[in-house]
Write an enzyme that holds these catalytic residues in place. Structure first.
Site, PDB file in Angstrom:
ATOM      1  N   GLY A  12       0.821  -1.219   0.000  1.00 18.58           N
ATOM      2  CA  GLY A  12       0.000   0.000   0.000  1.00 18.58           C
ATOM      3  C   GLY A  12       0.846   1.257   0.000  1.00 18.58           C
ATOM      4  N   ALA A  13       0.169   2.400  -0.085  1.00 13.53           N
ATOM      5  CA  ALA A  13       0.874   3.685  -0.154  1.00 13.53           C
ATOM      6  C   ALA A  13       1.756   3.889   1.090  1.00 13.53           C
ATOM      7  CB  ALA A  13      -0.144   4.829  -0.281  1.00 13.53           C
ATOM      8  N   VAL A  14       1.205   3.600   2.275  1.00 18.49           N
ATOM      9  CA  VAL A  14       1.978   3.814   3.506  1.00 18.49           C
ATOM     10  C   VAL A  14       3.000   2.694   3.702  1.00 18.49           C
ATOM     11  CG1 VAL A  14       1.838   3.966   6.022  1.00 18.49           C
ATOM     12  CG2 VAL A  14       0.155   5.161   4.609  1.00 18.49           C
ATOM     13  N   CYS A 130      -2.713  11.357  10.418  1.00 16.10           N
ATOM     14  CA  CYS A 130      -1.751  12.276   9.805  1.00 16.10           C
ATOM     15  C   CYS A 130      -2.045  13.746  10.089  1.00 16.10           C
ATOM     16  CB  CYS A 130      -1.689  12.048   8.297  1.00 16.10           C
ATOM     17  SG  CYS A 130      -3.268  11.715   7.526  1.00 16.10           S
ATOM     18  N   SER A 160      -3.547  10.857  -1.207  1.00 17.46           N
ATOM     19  CA  SER A 160      -2.773   9.688  -0.754  1.00 17.46           C
ATOM     20  C   SER A 160      -3.192   9.254   0.644  1.00 17.46           C
ATOM     21  CB  SER A 160      -1.275   9.981  -0.794  1.00 17.46           C
ATOM     22  OG  SER A 160      -0.999  11.210  -0.152  1.00 17.46           O
ATOM     23  N   GLY A 161      -3.824  10.140   1.425  1.00 25.86           N
ATOM     24  CA  GLY A 161      -4.349   9.763   2.737  1.00 25.86           C
ATOM     25  C   GLY A 161      -5.393   8.663   2.645  1.00 25.86           C
ATOM     26  N   HIS A 243      -0.341  17.161   3.201  1.00 24.90           N
ATOM     27  CA  HIS A 243      -1.512  17.813   3.798  1.00 24.90           C
ATOM     28  C   HIS A 243      -1.105  19.230   4.228  1.00 24.90           C
ATOM     29  CE1 HIS A 243      -3.562  14.074   3.696  1.00 24.90           C
ATOM     30  NE2 HIS A 243      -3.727  13.824   4.970  1.00 24.90           N
TER      31      HIS A 243
HETATM   32  P1  A2P Z   1      -2.990  -5.751  -1.304  1.00 24.94           P
HETATM   33  O1  A2P Z   1      -2.130  -4.869  -2.170  1.00 24.94           O
HETATM   34  O2  A2P Z   1      -2.591  -7.175  -1.384  1.00 24.94           O
HETATM   35  O3  A2P Z   1      -4.462  -5.515  -1.476  1.00 24.94           O
HETATM   36  P2  A2P Z   1      -3.718   1.272   0.410  1.00 24.94           P
HETATM   37  O4  A2P Z   1      -4.025   1.924   1.736  1.00 24.94           O
HETATM   38  O5  A2P Z   1      -2.686   2.018  -0.352  1.00 24.94           O
HETATM   39  O6  A2P Z   1      -4.954   1.015  -0.375  1.00 24.94           O
HETATM   40  O7  A2P Z   1      -3.059  -0.151   0.771  1.00 24.94           O
HETATM   41  C1  A2P Z   1      -3.702  -1.097   1.572  1.00 24.94           C
HETATM   42  C2  A2P Z   1      -2.713  -2.196   1.987  1.00 24.94           C
HETATM   43  O8  A2P Z   1      -3.426  -3.114   2.822  1.00 24.94           O
HETATM   44  C3  A2P Z   1      -2.194  -3.000   0.819  1.00 24.94           C
HETATM   45  O9  A2P Z   1      -0.877  -3.435   1.083  1.00 24.94           O
HETATM   46  C4  A2P Z   1      -3.143  -4.183   0.820  1.00 24.94           C
HETATM   47  O10 A2P Z   1      -2.616  -5.350   0.224  1.00 24.94           O
HETATM   48  C5  A2P Z   1      -3.310  -4.407   2.296  1.00 24.94           C
HETATM   49  N1  A2P Z   1      -4.507  -5.216   2.542  1.00 24.94           N
HETATM   50  C6  A2P Z   1      -5.768  -4.933   2.194  1.00 24.94           C
HETATM   51  N2  A2P Z   1      -6.598  -5.937   2.549  1.00 24.94           N
HETATM   52  C7  A2P Z   1      -5.826  -6.870   3.137  1.00 24.94           C
HETATM   53  C8  A2P Z   1      -6.073  -8.151   3.719  1.00 24.94           C
HETATM   54  N3  A2P Z   1      -7.299  -8.685   3.768  1.00 24.94           N
HETATM   55  N4  A2P Z   1      -5.026  -8.830   4.243  1.00 24.94           N
HETATM   56  C9  A2P Z   1      -3.786  -8.321   4.193  1.00 24.94           C
HETATM   57  N5  A2P Z   1      -3.485  -7.119   3.656  1.00 24.94           N
HETATM   58  C10 A2P Z   1      -4.484  -6.403   3.138  1.00 24.94           C
HETATM   59  C1  11C Z   2      -6.728  10.898   5.240  1.00 31.56           C
HETATM   60  N1  11C Z   2      -6.116  11.149   7.567  1.00 31.56           N
HETATM   61  O1  11C Z   2      -5.938  11.791   4.919  1.00 31.56           O
HETATM   62  C2  11C Z   2      -6.669  10.266   6.590  1.00 31.56           C
HETATM   63  C3  11C Z   2      -5.926   8.965   6.438  1.00 31.56           C
HETATM   64  O2  11C Z   2      -7.119   7.581  10.749  1.00 31.56           O
HETATM   65  O3  11C Z   2      -5.280   6.795   9.968  1.00 31.56           O
HETATM   66  C4  11C Z   2      -5.581   8.271   7.724  1.00 31.56           C
HETATM   67  C5  11C Z   2      -6.777   7.763   8.450  1.00 31.56           C
HETATM   68  C6  11C Z   2      -6.368   7.343   9.812  1.00 31.56           C
HETATM   69  O4  11C Z   2      -7.575  10.438   4.497  1.00 31.56           O
END
Ligand code: A2P
Ligand code: 11C
Length: 339
Positions: A12-14, A130, A160-161, A243
């Site tokens: 994910g992004a973070v 954040c 991106s949040g 932000h």
């Molecule tokens: P995945 O890429 O396999 O879906 P973002 O906040 O940028 O959308 O990223 C979310 C992160 O959380 C990604 O790494 C995503 O993995 C992970 N994630 C989402 N659902 C699950 C899950 N059921 N189990 C493990 N990781 C998850």
């Molecule tokens: C946003 N602050 O910019 C949110 C993302 O409680 O960790 C983070 C949400 C949280 O959308």
């Protein structure tokens, strides 16, 4: 000493930023375990020049890790953080799930690192929202010097949040609209390209959104001050990273803009950029995106209130707002408790 570190939400992004920051700050990682959903299992990510395979979170044995950085959403943390904690892996959780629990420390290292000691009760430490983190890094020196009664804040928050899908939505809506096509809205309820939405997270019974209420609850918990009043309006803007916040405070004792500027110039994690001239203020693009400091500018006395002060506060929401703050917590953890 070296540590085995699991990153939950590594794709994910973070999560991606967490892995990059572990490398940049030379965190003593023995083994890195990037974890995500089954959709990503088997993919590789790069760490210190070598490929590392992503594992399905559901199949991971947390007794292999001493530290877990979680950023895959509240429901994932609800289920897996206690499993990790019970296996002896200290969790730094970037979701909102545990933040309000009395027995979970909620930490901004520059503000309340002393609260970290409480982590042993549940082996979980919460990373704040954040918007709260950057505001409190900027307000801490003023709070310590003259006290703060009330904070009025309006945020201008990057997509991106919300995560990777929202980054893609802003990019694709922008491209479509510039090509004369209609915008498609999937992540946000209204068009985000060329627009601003006064809505982040879910609506509450009092008419505020949950993002706004997080700024209230988390500020009071981190400052350990339930009398501090916070009145937030949280707004999503078509910015990818960074932000910005217009912060108006009412202090207990008077403080001049010059005194506040001097305090901020010496505050940890803060970079003052305040020239009172064209371009002499921080912005998300060009200053904060991709960097670590909380930038503060537009420092001026409130002409409508004798104890009022205005600040413009900008930080990279994915770095200081999430990944960097989590890694800083992990650094304090290993230095003070795990060594
Ligand atoms: P995945 O890429 O396999 O879906 P973002 O906040 O940028 O959308 O990223 C979310 C992160 O959380 C990604 O790494 C995503 O993995 C992970 N994630 C989402 N659902 C699950 C899950 N059921 N189990 C493990 N990781 C998850
Ligand atoms: C946003 N602050 O910019 C949110 C993302 O409680 O960790 C983070 C949400 C949280 O959308």
């Amino acid at each position: 000493d070296q540590y085995d570190v699991a990153v939950v939400g590594a794709t994910g992004a973070v999560g991606e930023a967490m892995i990059e920051i572990l490398e940049q700050r030379d965190f003593p990682v023995r083994n890195l375990y990037p974890l995500a959903s089954s959709r990503s299992a088997g993919k590789t990510i790069m760490f210190k020049g070598s490929p590392v395979t992503v594992t399905d979170l559901a199949e991971f044995d947390f007794s292999q890790a001493q530290i877990g950085l979680f950023s895959a959403g509240g429901s994932i943390s609800e289920k897996y953080a206690p499993i990790a904690a019970a296996a002896g892996c200290v969790v730094v959780d970037n979701t909102s799930h545990f933040r309000r629990d009395d027995d979970i420390p909620l930490i901004v290292p520059e503000v309340n690192i002393e609260a970290l000691a409480g982590y042993t009760t549940r082996n979980i430490i919460a990373n704040p929202n954040c918007s709260t983190i950057q505001m409190l890094v900027a307000l801490k020196p003023i709070y310590d010097a003259v006290g703060i009664e009330r904070i009025n804040v309006c945020t201008y928050q990057a997509v991106s949040g919300t995560g990777k899908e929202a980054i893609e939505e802003l990019a694709s809506q922008t491209a479509r609209l510039l090509n004369g096509q209609e915008a498609e809205c999937e992540v946000y309820p209204k068009q985000i390209a060329f627009n601003v939405l006064p809505h982040i997270d879910t609506f509450q019974d009092n008419g505020y959104t949950r993002e706004e209420m997080k700024m209230v609850w988390e500020t009071q918990k981190i400052f350990g001050d339930h009398s501090i009043q916070v009145n937030p309006t949280c707004v999503r803007v078509p910015v990818f990273f960074g932000h910005s916040e217009a912060v108006h405070i009412e202090t207990v004792d008077e403080i001049s803009a010059a005194q506040a500027r001097e305090l901020l110039e010496n505050a940890p994690g803060v970079q003052v950029m305040d020239e009172r001239a064209d371009g002499g203020y921080p912005t998300a693009v060009g200053d904060s995106a991709g960097t670590d400091p909380v930038f503060v500018g537009r420092i001026r006395e409130d002409i409508s209130h004798p104890r009022g002060l205005n600040l413009w506060v900008v930080a990279d929401n994915v770095r200081k707002g999430a990944a960097l703050n989590s890694v800083q917590i992990a650094e304090a953890l290993i230095t003070t408790y795990l060594d």
